[in-house]
Design a protein around this motif. Structure first.
Motif: not given
Length: 373
Positions: A249-271
């Protein structure tokens, strides 16, 4: 690559180096993997089959555009699907990417093109106030080897990266011990140096870091940091995850605002993060409504993480902290996922490979003993 013959023999005999080359991975091509999601970006979702097919088409397009095995290409793209597809295409053709970093501008790109003798430069159309087409023209005017510029977006006077597309053709087979890519040195003084990495040695890195980090077909890696940097590229990063048949999953920025929704939606396991970002994520985790429960491992590297901050990671994010000390030149150190808390909090781990050799010396040049500075 001037490897000592004794090391080459050991690496082959012990299985560190195999016949594997980058860019074509059985786990990602297995029938059960082809329909699974490989890439998630702002532009959409691509399956392993779609990434594989796009890389084959771009590989044919690169050869059709006049590039040849052994040519060097300076790659400076945004973290999007094009960067991953282009990387795989270059690996498959034996054309060598030189990975520039997002912050590089005319001086650095001119240096990289000149040092590498690069035949091509791949860049975005524009980032914020920088028109990379103007930058590319400056580099063309200042260097002798550069023949082509490919642009992701409106190409202006150059060639659109999207047009580098052709029906797949039989591709040359790189030698596993040939150079596959160039990373950049992490030094803070002077212009960046180019670090050649071979198919065999980088494939070992991808294979072994994925094993150590528990990355497999069900893993979802979030690339919060720039993918053109070794950490997010291959520790195990995007390439190691794709090689294992997992999802990047490619985040547009390393901020929590950008990454937390991606973690939830894609069920991210490692970053992976660098230390300055960790306190920001910990603070954000206190008030976020996003479900971060899928996250299993947070890798932190690039500098020493404050022990007090390190202790907070499992409580705030509900995952295991893995500290990493790495060099693009090759040496990688990781804390293990089952290390005692004291080791995880206070160290950046131990070498990834049993074949890594580390020597610590004192100021007088003599080898330091246990506990000596």
């Amino acid at each position: 690559m001037p490897w000592p013959e004794s090391a080459v023999r050991t690496y082959r005999e012990e299985g560190y180096w195999t016949t594997e080359v980058l860019g074509v991975w059985p786990a990602a091509r297995a029938p059960e993997a082809r329909a699974r999601t490989a890439l998630v970006t702002r532009a959409g979702v691509l399956t392993h089959e779609e990434v594989d097919r796009a890389a084959d088409r771009m590989a044919a397009g690169l050869l059709g555009a006049g590039l040849a095995p052994g040519d060097r290409v300076v790659v400076q793209l945004l973290d999007e699907a094009e960067l991953v597809v282009l990387s795989l295409a270059l690996f498959r053709t034996g054309i060598l990417p030189v990975y520039a970093l997002p912050a590089h501008r005319s001086a650095e790109i001119t240096h990289l093109v000149s040092t590498a003798g690069a035949a091509a430069y791949v860049c975005p159309e524009r980032v914020l106030d920088c028109d990379f087409r103007l930058l590319a023209q400056e580099v063309l005017d200042r260097t002798d080897s550069l023949r082509q510029v490919f642009v992701a977006g409106d190409p202006g006077p150059f060639t659109a990266l999207s047009s580098v597309d052709a029906e797949p053709v039989a591709l040359p087979a790189p030698d596993p011990e040939d150079v596959a890519l160039f990373l950049l040195s992490g030094g803070t003084s002077g212009p960046p140096k180019l670090i050649p990495r071979t198919h065999a040695d980088y494939a070992y890195q991808l294979r072994e870091t994925a094993r150590l980090c528990g990355v497999g077909p069900d893993s979802v890696y979030l690339a919060a940091l720039p993918v053109e940097h070794n950490f997010a590229l291959g520790c195990p990063g995007v390439l190691g995850t794709l090689r294992a048949g997992g999802t990047a999953v490619i985040a547009p920025a390393p901020t929590a605002d950008a990454c937390f929704p991606l973690i939830e939606r894609a069920r991210v396991t490692i970053t992976s993060l660098v230390p300055p970002l960790v306190p920001l994520w910990l603070d954000a985790a206190e008030w976020t409504d996003h479900d971060l429960s899928s996250l299993e491992v947070l890798q932190v590297g690039g500098a020493r993480l404050d022990p007090d901050t390190a202790r907070q990671v499992p409580k705030a994010l509900g995952c295991t902290l893995q500290q990493v000390y790495g060099m693009a030149e090759g040496l990688l150190n990781f804390t293990r996922l089952d290390d005692p808390e004291d080791v995880i909090v206070h160290t950046q781990g131990r070498p990834l490979s049993p074949a890594d050799e580390v020597r610590v010396i004192r100021e007088d040049g003599a080898e330091a003993g246990p506990g000596e500075v």
